[in-house]
Design a protein around this motif. Structure first.
Motif, PDB file in Angstrom:
ATOM      1  N   GLY B 345     -12.380 -15.839  23.799  1.00 21.45           N
ATOM      2  CA  GLY B 345     -11.500 -16.178  24.921  1.00 21.45           C
ATOM      3  C   GLY B 345     -11.692 -15.267  26.111  1.00 21.45           C
ATOM      4  O   GLY B 345     -12.711 -14.579  26.243  1.00 21.45           O
ATOM      5  N   ARG B 346     -10.693 -15.282  26.971  1.00 21.20           N
ATOM      6  CA  ARG B 346     -10.702 -14.395  28.133  1.00 21.20           C
ATOM      7  C   ARG B 346      -9.431 -13.562  28.067  1.00 21.20           C
ATOM      8  O   ARG B 346      -8.428 -13.891  28.695  1.00 21.20           O
ATOM      9  N   PRO B 347      -9.462 -12.478  27.262  1.00 26.36           N
ATOM     10  CA  PRO B 347      -8.219 -11.740  27.031  1.00 26.36           C
ATOM     11  C   PRO B 347      -7.731 -11.012  28.276  1.00 26.36           C
ATOM     12  O   PRO B 347      -8.530 -10.429  29.004  1.00 26.36           O
ATOM     13  N   GLY B 348      -6.440 -11.077  28.517  1.00 27.91           N
ATOM     14  CA  GLY B 348      -5.820 -10.301  29.590  1.00 27.91           C
ATOM     15  C   GLY B 348      -5.202  -9.040  29.009  1.00 27.91           C
ATOM     16  O   GLY B 348      -5.506  -8.659  27.869  1.00 27.91           O
ATOM     17  N   LEU B 349      -4.345  -8.382  29.778  1.00 24.59           N
ATOM     18  CA  LEU B 349      -3.687  -7.174  29.279  1.00 24.59           C
ATOM     19  C   LEU B 349      -2.181  -7.226  29.562  1.00 24.59           C
ATOM     20  O   LEU B 349      -1.598  -6.269  30.046  1.00 24.59           O
ATOM     21  N   HIS B 350      -1.573  -8.384  29.284  1.00 21.39           N
ATOM     22  CA  HIS B 350      -0.114  -8.453  29.359  1.00 21.39           C
ATOM     23  C   HIS B 350       0.487  -7.563  28.279  1.00 21.39           C
ATOM     24  O   HIS B 350      -0.188  -7.196  27.311  1.00 21.39           O
TER      25      HIS B 350
ATOM     26  N   PHE C  42     -13.968   3.020  11.895  1.00 20.04           N
ATOM     27  CA  PHE C  42     -12.969   2.899  12.953  1.00 20.04           C
ATOM     28  C   PHE C  42     -13.632   2.790  14.324  1.00 20.04           C
ATOM     29  O   PHE C  42     -13.267   1.926  15.138  1.00 20.04           O
ATOM     30  N   LEU C  43     -14.619   3.629  14.568  1.00 17.90           N
ATOM     31  CA  LEU C  43     -15.295   3.590  15.869  1.00 17.90           C
ATOM     32  C   LEU C  43     -16.008   2.247  16.055  1.00 17.90           C
ATOM     33  O   LEU C  43     -16.009   1.670  17.146  1.00 17.90           O
ATOM     34  N   PHE C  44     -16.604   1.738  14.992  1.00 20.01           N
ATOM     35  CA  PHE C  44     -17.284   0.444  15.051  1.00 20.01           C
ATOM     36  C   PHE C  44     -16.301  -0.672  15.428  1.00 20.01           C
ATOM     37  O   PHE C  44     -16.560  -1.465  16.343  1.00 20.01           O
ATOM     38  N   VAL C  45     -15.145  -0.691  14.747  1.00 16.17           N
ATOM     39  CA  VAL C  45     -14.158  -1.737  15.040  1.00 16.17           C
ATOM     40  C   VAL C  45     -13.628  -1.582  16.469  1.00 16.17           C
ATOM     41  O   VAL C  45     -13.484  -2.565  17.212  1.00 16.17           O
ATOM     42  N   ALA C  46     -13.368  -0.339  16.881  1.00 14.48           N
ATOM     43  CA  ALA C  46     -12.865  -0.112  18.235  1.00 14.48           C
ATOM     44  C   ALA C  46     -13.886  -0.593  19.268  1.00 14.48           C
ATOM     45  O   ALA C  46     -13.522  -1.187  20.291  1.00 14.48           O
ATOM     46  N   GLY C  47     -15.168  -0.343  18.984  1.00 15.78           N
ATOM     47  CA  GLY C  47     -16.223  -0.805  19.893  1.00 15.78           C
ATOM     48  C   GLY C  47     -16.249  -2.316  20.001  1.00 15.78           C
ATOM     49  O   GLY C  47     -16.336  -2.884  21.105  1.00 15.78           O
ATOM     50  N   LEU C  48     -16.164  -2.999  18.850  1.00 14.46           N
ATOM     51  CA  LEU C  48     -16.143  -4.476  18.864  1.00 14.46           C
ATOM     52  C   LEU C  48     -14.980  -4.989  19.702  1.00 14.46           C
ATOM     53  O   LEU C  48     -15.105  -5.960  20.457  1.00 14.46           O
ATOM     54  N   LEU C  49     -13.840  -4.318  19.545  1.00 14.90           N
ATOM     55  CA  LEU C  49     -12.634  -4.738  20.240  1.00 14.90           C
ATOM     56  C   LEU C  49     -12.807  -4.547  21.757  1.00 14.90           C
ATOM     57  O   LEU C  49     -12.523  -5.454  22.547  1.00 14.90           O
ATOM     58  N   ALA C  50     -13.309  -3.393  22.137  1.00 17.32           N
ATOM     59  CA  ALA C  50     -13.472  -3.105  23.560  1.00 17.32           C
ATOM     60  C   ALA C  50     -14.470  -4.077  24.198  1.00 17.32           C
ATOM     61  O   ALA C  50     -14.290  -4.513  25.345  1.00 17.32           O
ATOM     62  N   TRP C  51     -15.488  -4.449  23.435  1.00 16.77           N
ATOM     63  CA  TRP C  51     -16.514  -5.351  23.960  1.00 16.77           C
ATOM     64  C   TRP C  51     -15.937  -6.716  24.356  1.00 16.77           C
ATOM     65  O   TRP C  51     -16.489  -7.401  25.219  1.00 16.77           O
ATOM     66  N   ALA C  52     -14.806  -7.088  23.750  1.00 15.41           N
ATOM     67  CA  ALA C  52     -14.197  -8.377  24.089  1.00 15.41           C
ATOM     68  C   ALA C  52     -13.832  -8.437  25.572  1.00 15.41           C
ATOM     69  O   ALA C  52     -13.809  -9.513  26.170  1.00 15.41           O
ATOM     70  N   TRP C  53     -13.535  -7.279  26.170  1.00 17.80           N
ATOM     71  CA  TRP C  53     -13.170  -7.264  27.593  1.00 17.80           C
ATOM     72  C   TRP C  53     -14.397  -7.085  28.492  1.00 17.80           C
ATOM     73  O   TRP C  53     -14.308  -7.219  29.689  1.00 17.80           O
ATOM     74  N   ARG C  54     -15.532  -6.723  27.893  1.00 12.20           N
ATOM     75  CA  ARG C  54     -16.720  -6.380  28.674  1.00 12.20           C
ATOM     76  C   ARG C  54     -17.790  -7.469  28.612  1.00 12.20           C
ATOM     77  O   ARG C  54     -18.613  -7.568  29.529  1.00 12.20           O
ATOM     78  N   ARG C  55     -17.789  -8.217  27.513  1.00 10.95           N
ATOM     79  CA  ARG C  55     -18.941  -9.097  27.293  1.00 10.95           C
ATOM     80  C   ARG C  55     -18.969 -10.226  28.311  1.00 10.95           C
ATOM     81  O   ARG C  55     -17.925 -10.693  28.789  1.00 10.95           O
ATOM     82  N   PRO C  56     -20.192 -10.658  28.677  1.00 10.75           N
ATOM     83  CA  PRO C  56     -20.311 -11.813  29.561  1.00 10.75           C
ATOM     84  C   PRO C  56     -19.831 -13.053  28.830  1.00 10.75           C
ATOM     85  O   PRO C  56     -19.968 -13.136  27.603  1.00 10.75           O
ATOM     86  N   PRO C  57     -19.237 -14.008  29.535  1.00 12.57           N
ATOM     87  CA  PRO C  57     -18.722 -15.201  28.859  1.00 12.57           C
ATOM     88  C   PRO C  57     -19.834 -15.983  28.175  1.00 12.57           C
ATOM     89  O   PRO C  57     -20.977 -15.962  28.623  1.00 12.57           O
ATOM     90  N   GLY C  58     -19.505 -16.642  27.096  1.00 15.79           N
ATOM     91  CA  GLY C  58     -20.494 -17.424  26.366  1.00 15.79           C
ATOM     92  C   GLY C  58     -19.934 -17.804  25.008  1.00 15.79           C
ATOM     93  O   GLY C  58     -18.890 -17.314  24.602  1.00 15.79           O
ATOM     94  N   GLU C  59     -20.644 -18.697  24.335  1.00 18.96           N
ATOM     95  CA  GLU C  59     -20.196 -19.180  23.031  1.00 18.96           C
ATOM     96  C   GLU C  59     -20.165 -18.045  22.008  1.00 18.96           C
ATOM     97  O   GLU C  59     -21.002 -17.145  22.025  1.00 18.96           O
ATOM     98  N   VAL C  60     -19.191 -18.090  21.095  1.00 22.72           N
ATOM     99  CA  VAL C  60     -19.120 -17.132  20.005  1.00 22.72           C
ATOM    100  C   VAL C  60     -19.055 -17.913  18.698  1.00 22.72           C
ATOM    101  O   VAL C  60     -18.194 -18.773  18.537  1.00 22.72           O
TER     102      VAL C  60
END
Lengths: 101, 818, 214
Positions: B345-350, C42-60
């Motif tokens: 998705g396109r997560p926000g930060l609400h 923990f660092l691996f999971v945190a990285g995956l999570l952070a990437w959700a805000w950074r990754r270019p849009p596209g199919e997953v």
């Protein structure tokens, strides 16, 4: 209700067999046990549990116990595989771990 | 009829009474959900204040703030309140409020039971608060291990408050669980098949079934321990054939599932909120359902991992170590499905998303330390140290409180119908999350440095001082954050900025109604074709308000909703709900007298209030009956359906079925305890086993057969057969008890008394039910309107017959084997 | 890690991560392995999570997340971990041996009594004497409520349960005094429910058994 049973039965069977093997282990290691020493009854019980899980998995996978709804069929199948793997995983100690120490 | 007229007509039918009277007579799930949540938050504040007292005591070495007598009460009540009076009731409140709205129906399956459970919770919780204020609160730890919690270690009334108060509160958990289960299975919008249910409903269903099977071992343990304390029945006293470890087994058979009973609703909220925050749908719906079910069942096979240091042989520990590692797998499936959802998705930060990030950061650490303590040798060092304290707070606060804060900020616009405009929530977030990690992260290390749990003070020089000081200061920062959340909620609830109906643009049905919600939820019930009905049809709310769904015509002037087929969601019956009544609060007050009589040992009060409860229950059931059948009625959208009370499986039958699931688990736990004592307890066998003999066995067989047959006969013949059956079982019981006249002599004798008592109780319950059916016949109710009640009575009489046989076998078997 | 150890200060007499015997040392090693693995995950999971805000849009795709990360990854890690834990657990069990010294511990509120198979009749209060460098089996029981026996620098803990006898294997590498704790909550005297383990060298142990130094 059949759908609910199909979803819940494999893991419930895991719980029952897991508890039964644990109970049997408790009995075999207790002071009440006067029979022969050894882990064979535990291994036999674990194999029986695995066989029952295998049969249940086959029933669901081959649609002999059919679920018409595709999402729920897949979910039942995942749960039956989980119960089968879980039975092997959690009863594995009967073969390797010292049993009354 | 236009939308406004329909609204007025439905409000007249569904609204609770105005003013203070409404508080006590409401059976409406929206009201009761809010009341549940408010009271649970109150208990969270009390538990939080106790936590602050603990941190004040431990801030510096050799603290003289509290003595051990006080400190032991404080930490015991902190754990007890947070577990039993906050976490579980908060889930119940959320589910009570949300479920009918998510499922597209108008109320829970048994509205009066919602109210009864709520009041049992309030009265039971009040007992605990009274004990706390009077300085006679339980002080043996929230786990209440005997002999410390029994008369040997705790001769005062303190432990009785725990055993009796918590059992009283558990009535609310069981009743909420029964109705959540029945509601999810049967009370959904037409067309909502199981595969189209909102994911939260799956989690709530799983959680409710877990409560039904997880709480009975605790209730049994509490009853046995109270019997030991009050009447000397020695279940946990080793000298007379009991065993202290029996309690630990029963307690953790409850206690481990309890952790997942707390986590799963939070996971349900995450699976609901997170996709909306990421503007997409949940990844792997079927997988997530499978993960929730696996987590639920696996959690029942973990209980011994709380007992790794009790001296169980290594193979026994290995089983539970293996199961404890395995349970991390379904958790991982969910975590990665959520992360995948965010990627998609396109997560926000609400703010709700911020709280979900706090959940991830905290719960993953708690999960990883959980895997650590699943490794047996490591647990031998970590057990009962601050490592465990830190671990469990990472799991419970990270895995429950943070997601619930996300849920609070997500659903607040729904609760109050206003826009969340004040920015206090963000400040609170930045106080609570760093405050939490400051409190608990270093406490892991204090545990490894040898700091035991539950010590009331400590000396300097172990390297614990700086850790504890940081923990205490951070703890107060976190507390200030929670206070800000409370202020934020109050401000948002009273400020007058109306919000839009669907502020998050979500897809689930709770947003298809005006907010704050009307008493009837939906002016007409939707027909559902997809998992996110609002994404499929943005105009749905307007069409429902116009009465284009089912039951849009309020002409019959009574509270109506629909039940559906479990699997397909095809509409089946029309349910007529009872109106506002004070009966639930009255009945829970009388139930309270029953528990009070036991607490203060005024035993004359116990049978009187038991009769009072039966009287209330009869009045409760009687008011539902109808003399003449109505036949099929118009349900709107062309559907013509029978009334639920005129079919073979009315809601009461389903409720009974799931109540019997809990009841059967209770019996199973009792039989387990009996087998455990027989196998493990040091001072067995008892001096003598009861040997019922052929005459008593014949009586039991005849009695069970009569009871079971009675359920299949007509009303009058049935009650006669059940009466004869009860007399036969009662005579056999007398014969057995005559052989073990002193239940305080040995744990075996005590167990026989409990088994016999359990069997007789169920005979009487079955008899009362059959008598009720016969009374309806006598009062002129037709065969059709009696059918449902007769089927319920048959279910209970079958169970009573089964119990009589099992109890007879259990009592007689050891004697035969010996 | 170094900062954490520094935080521990000068005294480690109750520290499970400053082992002074083989059982505690094995578990301490286990802990450092667990900590390293957990930190990496923990660092691996945190990285995956952070990437959700950074990754270019596209199919997953669903499979890599659910089957790859959700199933295969934890099953592999956990199988290795479980095996490691069980092997370590087996090594720590109180198996028989010619060299094993047997002592008896009875807990009560709020004291410990210790008896010695090699010196019948000898009872010490709140002081457990053992020989250094030899495996010791402590046979635990309780006179009243459930207690716990824990000498953090020597071994893990084990409960003393009324009516049962549990056996804990411990060993001290070198002579010295080691702090012991009652480790199961047992009422108002819990914080003071402590004892000391005194490990003797061979001559000191013989002297103790002979009753000298009383």
């Amino acid at each position: 209700m059949s759908t609910i049973l199909r979803l819940s039965l494999p893991l419930t069977l895991w719980l029952a067999s897991f508890s039964a093997v644990y109970g049997l282990h408790g009995l075999l290691c207790s002071s009440r046990w006067t029979g022969p020493d050894g882990r064979w009854p535990l291994i036999a019980a674990a194999l029986l549990a695995l066989a029952l899980q295998g049969a249940l998995l086959a029933l669901i996978a081959t649609r002999r116990w059919p679920e018409p709804e595709p999402t729920l069929h897949r979910t039942s199948l995942i749960l039956a595989v989980a119960a089968f793997v879980g039975t092997g995983w959690t009863l594995m100690p009967v073969a390797f771990v010292s049993h009354c120490l | 009829m236009n939308a406004l007229r329909r609204h007025r007509a439905l409000t007249r039918i569904w609204a609770s009474a105005p003013g203070w009277k409404g508080w006590f007579t409401s059976v409406n799930h929206t009201d009761l959900g809010r009341m549940f949540l408010t009271v649970a938050v109150f208990f969270f504040l009390v538990g939080g204040i106790l936590a602050m007292l603990i941190r004040a005591q431990l801030a510096t070495p050799r603290s003289a703030f509290m003595g051990p007598e006080t400190y032991n009460q404080v930490f015991t009540m902190h754990g007890t309140i947070m577990m039993f009076l906050f976490a579980i009731p908060f889930f119940e409140g959320l589910a009570v409020y949300l479920l009918p709205k998510l499922l597209g129906t108008r109320d829970l399956a048994f509205p009066r039971l919602t109210a009864y459970g709520f009041w049992c919770y309030v009265f039971g919780g009040s007992m605990m608060i009274f004990a706390l204020l009077a300085g006679i609160a339980p002080d043996s730890g929230w786990f209440m291990y005997p002999p410390l919690s029994s008369t040997i270690g705790a001769p005062g009334i303190n432990s009785d408050f725990w055993l009796i108060g918590i059992t009283f509160v558990e009535i609310s958990a069981i009743s909420a669980a029964v109705e959540i289960t029945v509601t999810i299975l049967r009370y959904r919008a037409p067309g909502m098949s199981l595969a189209k249910m909102p994911i939260f409903a799956w989690y709530a269903l799983v959680t409710a079934v877990m409560i039904l099977t997880g709480f009975p071992p605790l209730i049994l343990g509490s009853i046995l321990l109270e019997l030991e304390r009050a009447f000397g029945m020695p279940f946990f006293q080793v000298a007379q054939g009991g065993d202290a470890l029996l309690w630990q087994h029963l307690f953790w058979m409850f206690g481990h599932p309890e952790v997942y009973i707390i986590f799963l609703p939070a996971a349900g909220a995450i699976s609901t909120i997170l996709p909306v925050m990421a503007r997409t749908t949940l990844m792997g719906y079927g997988w997530v359902v499978a993960a929730a079910v696996s987590l639920a069942v696996l959690s029942f096979g973990l209980w011994v991992h709380h007992m790794f240091t009790t001296g169980i042989p290594h193979m026994g520990l290995a089983f539970f170590s293996a199961a404890s590692t395995l349970v991390a797998v379904p958790t991982a499936v969910q975590i990665f499905a959520w992360i995948g959802t965010l990627w998609r998705g396109r997560p926000g930060l609400h703010l709700p998303m911020m709280w979900l990030l706090a959940f991830f950061a905290t719960f993953v650490i708690g999960g990883l330390t959980g895997v650590m303590v699943a490794v047996v040798p490591f647990d031998w060092q970590a057990h009962d140290t601050y490592f465990i304290v830190a671990h469990l707070h990472y799991v419970l606060i990270g895995g429950f409180v943070f997601p619930m804060l996300a849920a609070l900020y997500y659903w607040m616009p729904h609760f109050v119908g206003r826009k969340t405009y004040f920015k206090l929530g963000g400040v609170a977030f930045w106080l609570i999350v760093p405050g939490f990690h400051g409190t608990f992260l270093l406490l892991h290390w204090a545990g490894l440095l040898g700091m035991r749990r539950r010590i009331d003070s400590y000396g300097p020089g172990q390297g614990w001082e700086i850790i504890n000081l940081i923990a205490s200061v951070s703890g107060f920062v976190m507390a200030i954050g929670f206070a800000l959340v409370l202020i934020d909620v109050i401000i948002n609830a009273v400020t007058a900025i109306r919000g839009s109906r669907d502020p998050w643009r979500a897809g689930t049905l709770e947003w298809a109604m005006p907010t704050p919600p009307a008493a009837y939820n939906f002016a007409s019930l939707p027909h559902v074709d997809s998992r996110d009905p609002l994404y499929a049809d943005r105009e749905l709310p307007v069409r429902l308000a116009r009465g284009e769904g089912y039951l849009g015509d309020p002409a019959r002037g009574r509270r109506e909703t629909l039940t559906v087929d479990i699997a397909t969601g095809a509409p089946r019956t029309i349910v007529v709900f009872p109106g506002n009544t004070a009966l639930p609060v009255l009945m829970s007050a009388v139930t309270g007298l029953f528990f009070l009589g036991m607490l203060v040992k005024d035993y004359w009060l116990v049978p009187i209030s038991a009769l009072g409860v039966i009287g209330c229950a009869l009045a409760w059931v009687w008011s539902l009956g109808r003399r003449a059948p109505e036949g099929p009625l118009d349900a709107g959208r062309g559907a013509v359906l029978p009334v639920a009370s005129e079919v073979a499986d009315p809601p009461g039958w389903w409720g009974s079925l799931f109540l019997l699931l809990a009841d059967g688990t209770f019996l199973g736990s009792l039989l387990f305890g009996y087998a455990f004592l027989w196998t493990i307890a040091p001072n067995w066998p008892p001096p003598a086993y009861a040997e019922p003999g052929p005459a008593a066995l014949a009586l039991v067989l005849a009695g069970a057969a009569l009871t079971a047959v009675g359920g299949r006969l007509g009303a009058l013949a049935g009650v006669a057969a059940a009466l004869a059956g009860t007399v036969a079982v009662g005579l056999a019981a007398l014969a057995v008890l005559a052989q073990v006249p002193d239940p305080a002599a040995h744990a075996y004798d005590a167990t026989v008394w409990v088994l016999v008592g359990y069997a007789l109780l169920h005979q009487v319950v079955a008899l009362i039910m059959m008598a009720l059916v016969a009374a309806r016949r006598w009062a002129g109710h037709s065969a059709v309107t009696r059918r449902g009640a007769a089927r319920v009575a048959r279910l209970w009489s079958d169970y009573a017959a089964l119990v009589a046989l099992l109890a007879a076998a259990a009592v007689g078997l050891p004697g035969v084997l010996a | 890690m170094t900062t954490l150890v520094a935080l521990a200060g000068c005294e480690e007499s109750l520290s499970a991560v400053h082992p002074a015997g083989p059982a505690a040392a094995t578990i301490a090693t286990l802990w450092w392995v667990l900590l390293a693995g957990a930190t990496a995950i923990f660092l691996f999971v945190a990285g995956l999570l952070a990437w959700a805000w950074r990754r270019p849009p596209g199919e997953v795709a669903e499979r890599p997340f659910v089957i790859g990360l959700g199933l295969a990854f934890p099953l592999t890690v956990l199988a290795a971990l479980l095996a490691y834990g069980l092997v370590v657990g087996e090594r720590l069990l109180p198996r028989g041996g010619a060299d094993v010294v047997v002592v008896r511990a009875e807990a009560r509120q709020w004291a410990w009594s210790f008896g010695y198979d090699d010196a019948p009749g000898r009872v010490t209060e709140d002081e457990l004497h053992i020989p250094a460098g030899r495996p010791v089996d402590v046979a635990l029981t309780s006179a009243d409520v459930v207690h716990g026996f824990w000498v953090p620098r020597l071994a893990g803990k084990l409960d003393a349960v009324p009516g049962h006898v549990n056996v804990l294997r411990l060993e001290a590498d070198a002579p010295g005094r080691y702090g012991g704790l009652g480790s199961e909550f047992n009422g108002v005297g819990y914080v003071g429910h402590r004892f000391t383990v005194i490990a003797h060298d061979a001559t000191g142990w013989q002297a103790f058994l002979a009753g000298e130094g009383e």
